[in-house]
Design an enzyme around this catalytic site. Structure first.
Site, PDB file in Angstrom:
ATOM      1  N   TYR A  22       0.817  -1.210   0.000  1.00 51.98           N
ATOM      2  CA  TYR A  22       0.000   0.000   0.000  1.00 51.98           C
ATOM      3  C   TYR A  22       0.855   1.265   0.000  1.00 51.98           C
ATOM      4  CZ  TYR A  22      -2.916  -3.822   1.422  1.00 51.98           C
ATOM      5  OH  TYR A  22      -3.517  -5.042   1.483  1.00 51.98           O
ATOM      6  N   TYR A 154     -12.243  -8.334   5.235  1.00 50.39           N
ATOM      7  CA  TYR A 154     -11.035  -8.288   4.399  1.00 50.39           C
ATOM      8  C   TYR A 154     -10.710  -9.712   3.969  1.00 50.39           C
ATOM      9  CZ  TYR A 154      -6.336  -7.845   2.687  1.00 50.39           C
ATOM     10  OH  TYR A 154      -5.239  -7.910   1.869  1.00 50.39           O
ATOM     11  N   ASP A 255     -13.212 -17.727   6.006  1.00 51.24           N
ATOM     12  CA  ASP A 255     -11.833 -17.296   5.766  1.00 51.24           C
ATOM     13  C   ASP A 255     -11.140 -17.218   7.125  1.00 51.24           C
ATOM     14  OD1 ASP A 255      -9.501 -15.885   5.438  1.00 51.24           O
ATOM     15  OD2 ASP A 255     -10.344 -14.383   4.079  1.00 51.24           O
ATOM     16  N   LYS A 284      -1.414 -17.328   6.459  1.00 50.53           N
ATOM     17  CA  LYS A 284      -0.687 -16.568   7.493  1.00 50.53           C
ATOM     18  C   LYS A 284       0.109 -17.459   8.465  1.00 50.53           C
ATOM     19  CE  LYS A 284      -2.506 -11.997   7.139  1.00 50.53           C
ATOM     20  NZ  LYS A 284      -3.767 -11.644   6.502  1.00 50.53           N
TER      21      LYS A 284
HETATM   22  C1  PLP Z   1      -4.193 -11.619   5.105  1.00 52.24           C
HETATM   23  C2  PLP Z   1      -5.525 -12.113   4.790  1.00 52.24           C
HETATM   24  C3  PLP Z   1      -5.842 -12.566   3.492  1.00 52.24           C
HETATM   25  C4  PLP Z   1      -4.860 -12.503   2.344  1.00 52.24           C
HETATM   26  O1  PLP Z   1      -3.732 -13.320   2.546  1.00 52.24           O
HETATM   27  P1  PLP Z   1      -2.387 -13.018   1.721  1.00 52.24           P
HETATM   28  O2  PLP Z   1      -1.464 -14.127   2.123  1.00 52.24           O
HETATM   29  O3  PLP Z   1      -1.920 -11.659   2.182  1.00 52.24           O
HETATM   30  O4  PLP Z   1      -2.734 -13.033   0.283  1.00 52.24           O
HETATM   31  C5  PLP Z   1      -7.121 -13.042   3.272  1.00 52.24           C
HETATM   32  N1  PLP Z   1      -8.031 -13.090   4.257  1.00 52.24           N
HETATM   33  C6  PLP Z   1      -7.769 -12.684   5.506  1.00 52.24           C
HETATM   34  C7  PLP Z   1      -8.812 -12.805   6.575  1.00 52.24           C
HETATM   35  C8  PLP Z   1      -6.508 -12.159   5.818  1.00 52.24           C
HETATM   36  O5  PLP Z   1      -6.253 -11.733   7.053  1.00 52.24           O
END
Ligand code: PLP
Length: 434
Positions: A22, A154, A255, A284
């Site tokens: 960003y 997100y 997610d 992550k």
């Molecule tokens: C960080 C994140 C993503 C994206 O993961 P990247 O490895 O950065 O592409 C998707 N969903 C959530 C909830 C996240 O925290």
């Protein structure tokens, strides 16, 4: 040998050539140059605000749950490196990927039986969406193509994930009209312990019912919305989503890229609601922050549906799919997590954050202080002065990365009590000066 570069050389070249998250080009604020990292400490190439080392309050964006330079993870990486760092996954397979997939199936909700190893969190969300759309196409319902989510979420920075990020507050406002148009429910009422709001539950049910014939899936972050605003909600809404999705033939995607691997106090946040999704994304902390890796898990019903369809394959296959090095470290990281009393460690951090961040509630300009598991958040009543807040934390010997109106921390689980107190002091200092 390459020419030696001084820290000044490196920062000048960085500014000239290297994009940061960003960021503009050239960069406006100089990043800190990290020379190495060990335990919970980042060692700087040159002191900043008289600090040679910083205690990491961010776990490198949720990922480094065991800290840095961990002997067990180093051994796993080294051992795998000596066998092979990568081979293609088309037509070939290997022990690290098979072991990791089996382990993910074992520790996630029972209906999730099949694993797609993706190369990042965002890609795992792309794959989740593709799975759902392809499933409905395969079973003769090609109109079911849209997604529903709640505001404040997100899900990553590639195209499909961007389309379900918060449409107003997020960074993707710019792309309204270009992105696929998805359906947005209001943001869930705040508060993990708050009594569920019947009117909000009815709103979710109504939207899902109304759009059922065009909805492929509902996608949400369970319990904690991360980069969309660091807010917590009642697990009861996940049960509402599960019931409404079942009633109207809509798939449910969780997610868990930020929430997975213990961060909220449960191994996966879905456990707070005792709800199993049809598709789940992890990333992550999957590799303990060592390497980039994501995974998309799905049920046998979805896998069967896709595999019996007009195109009877899941049409996705990245070059670095199932990377052995990342898979071996991920398996070792999960092993390391489960071999210790991680529940107790996360509880200890939760108690430390509650105590250490409580004084922030009386700082002028602080709207709310909230803690859940190993996540501590201060929300201001105005946009944070990022530079001033970051500098205030660095002066306390701590690395934080505030954004929007938020100063927050999710420390590595190995953070000791003294370092945790230091992180809390830095969070408060950042709130005072930011
Ligand atoms: C960080 C994140 C993503 C994206 O993961 P990247 O490895 O950065 O592409 C998707 N969903 C959530 C909830 C996240 O925290």
């Amino acid at each position: 040998m390459p020419e030696p570069l001084t820290p000044q050389d490196l920062l000048a070249l960085d500014r000239q050539h290297v994009w940061h998250p960003y960021g503009p080009m050239p960069g406006k604020t100089a990043p800190l140059l990290v020379e190495s990292a060990s335990g919970v400490r980042l060692r700087l190439a040159q002191p900043v605000e008289e600090q040679a080392e910083l205690v990491d309050g961010m776990s490198s964006w949720w990922s480094a749950v065991h800290g840095y330079n961990h002997p067990v993870l180093n051994d796993a990486a080294r051992g795998q490196l000596e066998r092979m760092s990568h081979v293609m996954f088309g037509g070939l397979t290997h022990e690290p990927a098979v072991r990791l997939a089996k382990r993910l199936v074992d520790i996630t909700p029972e209906p999730l039986q099949h694993v797609f190893l993706a190369d990042s969190g965002s890609v795992s969300v792309e794959v989740a969406v593709k799975m759902c759309l392809q499933y409905w196409r395969s079973v003769g319902q090609p109109r079911k193509q849209r997604l529903l989510t709640w505001r404040g979420g997100y899900h990553g920075d590639t195209w499909q994930p961007m389309s379900v990020c918060d449409p107003d507050g997020g960074m993707h406002e710019l792309w309204q009209g270009v992105l696929p148009r998805q359906i947005f429910a209001d943001a869930p009422p705040a508060g993990f312990d708050a009594a569920p709001d019947a009117a909000y539950a009815a709103h979710l049910r109504e939207l899902i019912a109304r759009h059922a014939d065009e909805l492929a899936a509902v996608i949400v972050e369970p319990v904690v919305q991360g980069a969309g605003g660091m807010s917590f909600h009642s697990p009861a809404y996940l049960r509402v989503l599960r019931e409404a999705c079942d009633a109207h033939d809509v798939l449910l995607i969780f997610d868990e890229i930020a929430t997975g691997f213990g961060r909220t106090g449960a191994l996966f946040a879905a456990e707070h609601a005792a709800v199993a999704p049809d598709v789940m994304c992890v990333g992550k902390a999957l590799t303990g922050g060592y390497l980039t890796l994501g995974a998309t898990l799905c049920t046998t019903a979805i896998a069967d549906g896709i595999s019996r369809g007009e195109l009877p394959v899941l049409a996705h296959g990245p070059t670095f799919m199932g990377n052995p090095l990342a898979a071996a470290v991920a398996d070792a990281s999960i092993d390391l997590l489960l071999s210790q009393d991680w529940v107790q460690e996360v509880k200890r951090i939760e108690a430390g954050l509650r105590e250490g961040m409580a004084p922030a509630a009386s700082i002028p300009g602080v709207r709310e202080v909230r803690v859940l598991g190993a996540i501590g958040v201060i929300q201001l009543d105005h946009a944070v002065d990022m530079a001033a807040a970051t500098r205030a934390a660095v002066r306390e010997g701590v690395w934080l990365r505030p954004f929007r109106d938020l100063i927050y921390t999710m420390p590595p689980y190995i953070t000791g009590d003294d370092d945790l107190a230091r992180i809390c002091a830095a969070v408060c200092a950042a709130a005072r000066e930011g």
